[in-house]
Design an enzyme around this catalytic site. Structure first.
Site, short mmCIF file in Angstrom:
data_model
loop_
_atom_site.label_atom_id
_atom_site.label_comp_id
_atom_site.label_asym_id
_atom_site.label_seq_id
_atom_site.Cartn_x
_atom_site.Cartn_y
_atom_site.Cartn_z
N ASP A 102 -11.94 -47.73 -1.29
CA ASP A 102 -11.99 -46.44 -0.60
C ASP A 102 -11.22 -45.40 -1.39
O ASP A 102 -11.65 -44.26 -1.58
CB ASP A 102 -11.30 -46.52 0.78
CG ASP A 102 -12.08 -47.36 1.77
OD1 ASP A 102 -11.46 -48.09 2.54
OD2 ASP A 102 -13.32 -47.26 1.75
N ASP A 145 -17.00 -38.39 3.08
CA ASP A 145 -16.56 -39.77 3.30
C ASP A 145 -16.94 -40.52 2.03
O ASP A 145 -18.12 -40.84 1.82
CB ASP A 145 -17.28 -40.35 4.53
CG ASP A 145 -16.84 -41.80 4.78
OD1 ASP A 145 -16.05 -42.33 3.98
OD2 ASP A 145 -17.30 -42.39 5.77
N ASP A 148 -18.51 -45.12 2.95
CA ASP A 148 -18.88 -45.46 4.33
C ASP A 148 -19.29 -46.93 4.38
O ASP A 148 -19.93 -47.42 3.45
CB ASP A 148 -20.06 -44.57 4.76
CG ASP A 148 -20.68 -45.04 6.06
OD1 ASP A 148 -19.97 -45.05 7.08
OD2 ASP A 148 -21.86 -45.44 6.05
N GLU A 304 -18.79 -37.55 8.87
CA GLU A 304 -19.97 -38.38 9.06
C GLU A 304 -21.03 -37.68 9.93
O GLU A 304 -22.17 -37.50 9.51
CB GLU A 304 -19.56 -39.72 9.72
CG GLU A 304 -18.67 -40.53 8.79
CD GLU A 304 -17.97 -41.69 9.48
OE1 GLU A 304 -17.42 -41.50 10.58
OE2 GLU A 304 -17.96 -42.79 8.90
#
Ligand code: FDP
Length: 357
Positions: A102, A145, A148, A304
């Site tokens: 991430d 993001d 995901d 999102e």
């Protein structure tokens, strides 16, 4: 190359149109692979600039994001080889465990976007607050993001990257504040995602069209494979985490009973981008309702929900939190979560009818 293909290639001359499109049009580059006739990402973006006055900066930003396939593939493979797919002891602003990947993905996109010189700041699911970039006077802000579906990394499942592009609202010489980026999703000028699965796909939406591209590793570029996508009015699948069923509001339980009576298939990959992509192409509905534990659901409005709602609406679909369209919600904080229902119009409308009974 097989004999049949070789024979058909022997009839080609350098004047054959697709040879000009593919890789500069040299004969040697096409003889060892099947050529593309479809345009590449850069060509499509150029056309958008010419025909729809999409600013060159938007093209530059999307192309910078589109440099991720090699990085992502290598990073995932490296993670598996080093057995680092295990979560590390760090948490993001909404309390999710962050994996090393991430953070690597976040850093990769920050650098790629900074290099464009068109982005003054980023907000990211992996950062607690606004991340100012070098070019503080630049005209755009990107919300993203970077990774995901991170729970899919250790099992080699699909993962994604989501992004949206907002115009900067304040004067270039004033310092940016968090409040400046808390705007409803209808202010996005473009949004998109990259889905990393067996193949890598990029979808982006502008106020004019939604296009899908497939990454060709041989030319390290995205090829237009899904021009002008329109989401079907209805579909045969729904996606939600059934294990929370007893905790969902009654109208959701009724809606799921309705889906089951219609014998719709439940398909849930654990990566929002992958589930949404299925519905964008084939029709369907994705639901992440409120639960007792998460009264606002789990999905983040800014990183999102807004991104996919913008794409869905441009493609003829719908997105709602059960009370109002996602794109109308005025965000209160960067990491705010909202209940999320997105998909084909013909499947969202009956859900909203139940919600508002
Ligand atoms: P993840 O936390 O792995 O990044 O973005 C949140 C998300 O994945 C979605 O991609 C996915 O649809 C959902 O969470 C899965 O959550 P549940 O395990 O609660 O179903």
């Amino acid at each position: 190359m097989n004999a049949k293909l070789r024979k058909s290639f022997s009839n080609l001359t350098t004047d054959t149109p697709f040879l000009k499109i593919y890789n500069g049009g040299t004969m040697s580059s096409v003889t060892d692979r099947i050529p593309h006739q479809a345009p590449l990402l850069g060509q499509v973006l150029q056309e958008e600039q010419a025909n729809y006055s999409i600013p060159a900066a938007i093209s530059a930003i999307i192309q910078a994001l589109a440099t991720s396939p090699n990085f992502m593939q290598h990073a995932v493979i490296q993670t598996m080889l080093e057995k680092e797919g295990k979560p590390v002891d760090s948490f993001n602003a909404t309390g999710d465990r962050q994996q090393k990947l991430d953070l690597l993905a976040h850093d990769f996109f920050v650098k790629a976007l900074d290099n464009t010189q068109e982005v003054c700041a980023i907000i990211s699911e992996e950062a607690d607050s606004l991340v100012p970039l070098t070019h503080s006077q630049a005209p755009y802000i990107v919300a993203m993001d970077p990774l995901d579906g991170s729970a899919n990394v250790p099992i080699n499942g699909p993962i994604g990257t989501l992004f949206s592009i907002y115009p900067r609202r304040t004067a270039p010489d004033t310092p940016l504040q968090e409040a400046d980026v808390l705007v409803p999703g209808h202010q996005q000028v473009a949004a998109g995602y990259i889905l990393y699965s067996t193949a890598i796909v990029l979808v982006y939406a502008t106020p004019h069209r939604v296009h899908g591209f497939t990454y060709d590793p041989d030319i390290n570029d995205f090829v237009l494979t899904h021009p002008s996508i329109y989401m079907p009015e209805s579909g045969l699948t729904y996606a939600l985490n059934h294990s929370y069923l007893n905790n969902f509001p009654h109208y959701i339980q009724n809606y799921i009973a309705y889906c089951r009576r219609q014998e719709l298939s439940c398909r849930y990959t654990g990566a929002l981008v992958a589930d949404f992509h299925r519905h964008l192409l084939e029709g369907g509905i994705y639901l992440y309702p409120p639960t007792l534990k998460r009264p606002n659901g789990k999905l983040r409005l800014m990183f999102e929900c807004n991104v996919l709602a913008f794409i869905a609406e441009q493609a003829g679909g719908m997105a709602s939190d059960g009370k109002q369209p996602i794109l109308q919600i005025m965000p209160r904080s960067l990491h705010q979560c909202v209940p999320f229902y997105i998909g084909s119009k013909g499947m969202i409308q009956p859900l909203l009818a139940l919600a508002n009974k």
